[in-house]
Motif scaffolding. Structure first.
Motif, PDB file in Angstrom:
ATOM      1  N   GLU A   1      53.824  51.622  40.640  1.00 51.01           N
ATOM      2  CA  GLU A   1      52.496  52.245  40.658  1.00 51.01           C
ATOM      3  C   GLU A   1      51.975  52.472  39.246  1.00 51.01           C
ATOM      4  OE1 GLU A   1      52.515  54.693  44.870  1.00 51.01           O
ATOM      5  OE2 GLU A   1      53.830  55.395  43.270  1.00 51.01           O
TER       6      GLU A   1
ATOM      7  N   ASP B   1      52.539  43.190  46.415  1.00 52.65           N
ATOM      8  CA  ASP B   1      51.667  42.928  47.566  1.00 52.65           C
ATOM      9  C   ASP B   1      51.805  43.975  48.670  1.00 52.65           C
ATOM     10  OD1 ASP B   1      50.777  40.699  46.318  1.00 52.65           O
ATOM     11  OD2 ASP B   1      51.498  39.262  47.822  1.00 52.65           O
ATOM     12  N   CYS B   2      53.025  44.467  48.885  1.00 53.10           N
ATOM     13  CA  CYS B   2      53.232  45.358  50.037  1.00 53.10           C
ATOM     14  C   CYS B   2      52.924  46.803  49.695  1.00 53.10           C
ATOM     15  CB  CYS B   2      54.643  45.215  50.593  1.00 53.10           C
ATOM     16  SG  CYS B   2      55.936  45.998  49.608  1.00 53.10           S
ATOM     17  N   GLY B   3      52.550  47.074  48.459  1.00 53.32           N
ATOM     18  CA  GLY B   3      52.123  48.418  48.098  1.00 53.32           C
ATOM     19  C   GLY B   3      53.270  49.406  47.934  1.00 53.32           C
TER      20      GLY B   3
ATOM     21  N   ALA C   1      56.457  49.124  49.834  1.00 50.46           N
ATOM     22  CA  ALA C   1      57.242  49.286  51.058  1.00 50.46           C
ATOM     23  C   ALA C   1      58.607  48.602  50.987  1.00 50.46           C
ATOM     24  CB  ALA C   1      56.459  48.754  52.251  1.00 50.46           C
ATOM     25  N   CYS C   2      58.982  48.097  49.836  1.00 52.78           N
ATOM     26  CA  CYS C   2      60.235  47.358  49.672  1.00 52.78           C
ATOM     27  C   CYS C   2      60.277  46.177  50.645  1.00 52.78           C
ATOM     28  CB  CYS C   2      61.456  48.258  49.888  1.00 52.78           C
ATOM     29  SG  CYS C   2      62.985  47.534  49.249  1.00 52.78           S
TER      30      CYS C   2
ATOM     31  N   GLN D   1      45.280  51.535  50.904  1.00 54.27           N
ATOM     32  CA  GLN D   1      46.166  50.681  51.692  1.00 54.27           C
ATOM     33  C   GLN D   1      46.152  51.133  53.151  1.00 54.27           C
ATOM     34  OE1 GLN D   1      50.272  50.440  50.220  1.00 54.27           O
ATOM     35  NE2 GLN D   1      49.771  51.995  48.711  1.00 54.27           N
TER      36      GLN D   1
ATOM     37  N   LYS E   1      54.524  55.524  56.990  1.00 51.13           N
ATOM     38  CA  LYS E   1      54.904  56.706  56.213  1.00 51.13           C
ATOM     39  C   LYS E   1      53.820  57.781  56.161  1.00 51.13           C
ATOM     40  CE  LYS E   1      58.573  55.286  53.142  1.00 51.13           C
ATOM     41  NZ  LYS E   1      58.998  55.015  51.774  1.00 51.13           N
TER      42      LYS E   1
ATOM     43  N   VAL F   1      47.690  42.143  54.955  1.00 54.29           N
ATOM     44  CA  VAL F   1      47.388  42.532  53.578  1.00 54.29           C
ATOM     45  C   VAL F   1      47.663  41.403  52.579  1.00 54.29           C
ATOM     46  CG1 VAL F   1      48.309  43.950  51.699  1.00 54.29           C
ATOM     47  CG2 VAL F   1      47.451  45.016  53.765  1.00 54.29           C
ATOM     48  N   PRO F   2      48.820  40.751  52.646  1.00 51.41           N
ATOM     49  CA  PRO F   2      49.057  39.683  51.652  1.00 51.41           C
ATOM     50  C   PRO F   2      47.977  38.615  51.679  1.00 51.41           C
ATOM     51  CG  PRO F   2      51.088  40.232  52.790  1.00 51.41           C
ATOM     52  CD  PRO F   2      49.997  40.975  53.493  1.00 51.41           C
TER      53      PRO F   2
ATOM     54  N   ILE G   1      44.778  39.911  50.009  1.00 50.72           N
ATOM     55  CA  ILE G   1      44.871  39.885  48.543  1.00 50.72           C
ATOM     56  C   ILE G   1      44.712  38.457  48.021  1.00 50.72           C
ATOM     57  CG2 ILE G   1      46.383  40.269  46.551  1.00 50.72           C
ATOM     58  CD1 ILE G   1      47.788  42.467  48.221  1.00 50.72           C
TER      59      ILE G   1
ATOM     60  N   TRP H   1      52.814  36.006  55.326  1.00 55.52           N
ATOM     61  CA  TRP H   1      53.971  36.863  55.592  1.00 55.52           C
ATOM     62  C   TRP H   1      53.475  38.232  56.031  1.00 55.52           C
ATOM     63  CZ3 TRP H   1      55.728  41.376  53.196  1.00 55.52           C
ATOM     64  CH2 TRP H   1      55.073  41.739  52.009  1.00 55.52           C
TER      65      TRP H   1
ATOM     66  N   TRP I   1      54.927  42.423  57.475  1.00 53.09           N
ATOM     67  CA  TRP I   1      56.075  43.316  57.638  1.00 53.09           C
ATOM     68  C   TRP I   1      55.721  44.469  58.554  1.00 53.09           C
ATOM     69  CZ3 TRP I   1      52.684  44.438  53.752  1.00 53.09           C
ATOM     70  CH2 TRP I   1      52.432  45.783  53.464  1.00 53.09           C
TER      71      TRP I   1
ATOM     72  N   ASP J   1      57.544  48.503  59.694  1.00 52.85           N
ATOM     73  CA  ASP J   1      58.638  49.468  59.585  1.00 52.85           C
ATOM     74  C   ASP J   1      58.685  50.291  60.859  1.00 52.85           C
ATOM     75  OD1 ASP J   1      59.393  48.837  56.915  1.00 52.85           O
ATOM     76  OD2 ASP J   1      57.707  50.017  56.164  1.00 52.85           O
TER      77      ASP J   1
ATOM     78  N   LYS K   1      63.412  47.441  59.098  1.00 47.99           N
ATOM     79  CA  LYS K   1      62.318  46.753  58.435  1.00 47.99           C
ATOM     80  C   LYS K   1      62.264  45.334  58.962  1.00 47.99           C
ATOM     81  CE  LYS K   1      61.436  47.560  54.162  1.00 47.99           C
ATOM     82  NZ  LYS K   1      60.149  48.243  54.430  1.00 47.99           N
TER      83      LYS K   1
ATOM     84  N   ARG L   1      52.672  31.884  41.830  1.00 43.37           N
ATOM     85  CA  ARG L   1      51.593  32.609  42.500  1.00 43.37           C
ATOM     86  C   ARG L   1      50.246  32.315  41.845  1.00 43.37           C
ATOM     87  NH1 ARG L   1      52.979  36.485  45.685  1.00 43.37           N
ATOM     88  NH2 ARG L   1      51.081  37.614  45.256  1.00 43.37           N
TER      89      ARG L   1
END
Lengths: 107, 417
Positions: free
Chosen positions: A26, A39-41, A43-44, B41, B48, B292-293, B296, B318, B320, B322, B327, B415
């Motif tokens: 961040e 990219d995932c902000g 989130a690992c 986001q 979370k 999201v990917p 972007i 891709w 994801w 949680d 994950k 990228r």
């Protein structure tokens, strides 16, 4: 506020203040430092915030968990020990002066 | 200097604005968003943030000062009512209008709701898309209360995981034969069904909601199997539709989203679009991604095109999710698969599902198995398809397969394309 130095692959250095509680990722993002995608902000989930922690700092950062270790193991150009995901390193006063280097690509 | 107006201040809109500046665009940039919040986001909203483990400030994509320093003008809380393509202006709902030289549409998607005649707008009924949606439902997540989740896609399952983790009594209904039917193979559905049942979630598949009812707020749900369920609140996660209304009214081509070419250009050369609201070429098909990917990468590609330096956008899909301590990471798109291979992971509870069409690897679902995700993603992007029998053999080390000098040693794709 802790100061963190980010070094791009071409050697360009950026030293910025990063608030306690934020992640090293961040800190880079908010200061528009190139070389960390995230990219995932945070989130690992994407392994696009891969950094090499300066050798003098490796022991001062909490160890990585299994998920982070596995992600890094298969990231582009990992280095055991130094490689971390910047989103998983939480900034605090104990990290004042931290130096991280960015890889050539985030893959 | 070209004046750029961007409609939609979500991930795609913010990424596009930031990339324009990063690429050296010096003209005015105005980022218009109908929500009041700074661009943020969305993925943590159902994870979370709803769990209470992430503060709102950390949702913000960038601090406010970031936009100010880069002269990206934010216009929050304002909706665009129309686009005048001939006059190159947009009209806002505060009565003003803005001229543009180039326009970008990053309007995202809107959650589908249950119809009002079926009780879909009763108080206590929520959708999961915006910060406001989630802030409104969060106080309902109190231990011991009953929640009905409508829809067994990723949003519904993530909401169910938060609710179960916080001690609510959770019932989830999915109209299709199985949860995740639209997006995943039966093996992945089974993994998540067992995960949720293990946390006490009552999953009912092949069951839809006939209607919701209650005095002043939702209290019961009549289900399609004839049963009636008492509930304290309802979370609806039954998919989204691309927000194409403005584009359609302006006469732009729509094809499962705003139709754009590989440069993010719509059928008007001065108007670009990116993110969930678009459909675009991908490996010989036209696809629309809710991710999201993609928001972007596609927005950044569109920004380059707007400045005349664009290359063809090649999506590298891709995703994801949680849920509890699992994950899920997905690489590729599985549409058109004709077989799957299941591979147990190296760690307990790790599993991956590999999707093939003939001998071509299309996609991987990796549950607590980042090794399979990372390897599969690189292979799919590099066009390498390991034999299914090899992938399905847990004794076969992925790392060996991908080692330098072996056929699977596909380098990471640079990228920024």
């Amino acid at each position: 506020m802790p100061r963190i130095t980010y070094i791009e692959h071409d050697g360009t250095e950026h030293t910025v203040e990063v608030g306690n509680g934020l992640s090293v990722m961040e800190g880079a993002r908010d200061n528009d430092i190139p070389g960390i995608e995230a990219d995932c902000g945070g989130a690992c989930a994407c392994a696009t915030c891969h950094v090499y922690v300066d050798p003098s700092w490796i022991g001062k950062i909490p160890a990585k968990d299994d998920a982070e270790a596995d992600m890094l193991d298969f990231a582009a150009a990992p280095t055991s020990g130094a490689s971390r995901l910047a989103c998983q390193i939480r900034v605090g006063d104990h990290l004042d002066g931290l130096i991280v280097r960015m890889p050539e690509t985030q893959g | 200097m070209s004046r750029v107006v961007i409609i939609g201040a979500g991930q795609a809109g913010a990424s596009l604005a930031i990339k324009l500046r990063g690429l050296g665009h010096e003209g005015p940039i105005t980022l218009i968003g109908s929500e009041e919040a700074l661009p943020y986001q969305r993925p943590p909203l159902s994870k979370k943030y709803l769990l209470g483990e992430m503060e709102v400030e950390r949702l913000h994509l960038r601090p406010r000062s970031f936009y100010e320093e880069r002269r990206i003008e934010l216009r929050p809380g304002v909706a665009v009512t129309s686009i005048d393509r001939a006059g190159k202006t947009v009209t806002l709902d505060d009565g003003t209008s803005l001229p543009y030289d180039q326009l970008a549409l990053t309007t995202g998607a809107e959650p589908l709701r249950l119809p009002a005649r079926l009780g879909g707008e009763l108080p206590g009924t929520y959708t999961v898309r915006t910060l406001r949606d989630v802030d409104a439902m969060a106080p309902e997540f109190v231990e011991g209360r009953r929640v009905l989740i409508v829809g067994g896609g990723y949003i519904g399952l993530e909401a169910a995981a938060v609710a179960a983790s916080r001690g609510l009594q959770v019932t989830l209904v999915e109209m299709a034969e199985r949860i995740l039917q639209r997006v995943a193979a039966p093996e992945t559905s089974t993994y998540f069904r067992e995960l949720h049942r293990g946390h006490g979630v009552d999953i009912r598949e092949g069951v839809g909601v006939a209607s919701l009812a209650g005095e002043g707020r939702v209290a019961t749900a009549a289900l399609s199997d004839g049963t009636t369920l008492a509930t304290d609140f309802v979370v609806v996660g039954v998919g989204v539709r691309p927000a194409t209304g403005l584009a359609e009214a302006a006469g732009l081509a729509i094809e499962n989203g705003i139709r754009v070419d590989a440069h993010g250009r719509t059928t008007d050369p001065s108007i670009f679009a990116a993110g969930d609201c678009t459909s675009f070429p991908y490996r010989g098909q036209r696809v629309r991604l809710e991710s999201v990917p993609n928001a972007i990468d596609q927005a950044e590609a569109a920004a380059a095109s707007m400045l005349g330096s664009g290359k063809d956008y090649e999506a590298r899909p891709w995703f994801w999710s949680d849920q509890y301590d699992v994950k899920l990471q997905i690489a590729g798109l599985n549409a058109g698969y004709d077989r799957t291979v299941v591979r147990p992971g190296a760690r307990a509870g790790a599993l991956s599902v590999w999707y093939y069409r003939g001998s071509e690897l299309l996609a991987v679902d990796a549950m607590n198995d980042p090794r399979s995700y990372m390897t599969g993603k690189r292979w799919i992007e590099g066009g390498f398809s390991p034999p299914p029998a090899v992938v399905g053999d847990p004794q076969c080390d992925l790392k060996t397969l991908a080692a330098p000098g072996s056929p699977g040693a596909v380098p990471a794709t640079p990228r920024g394309g």
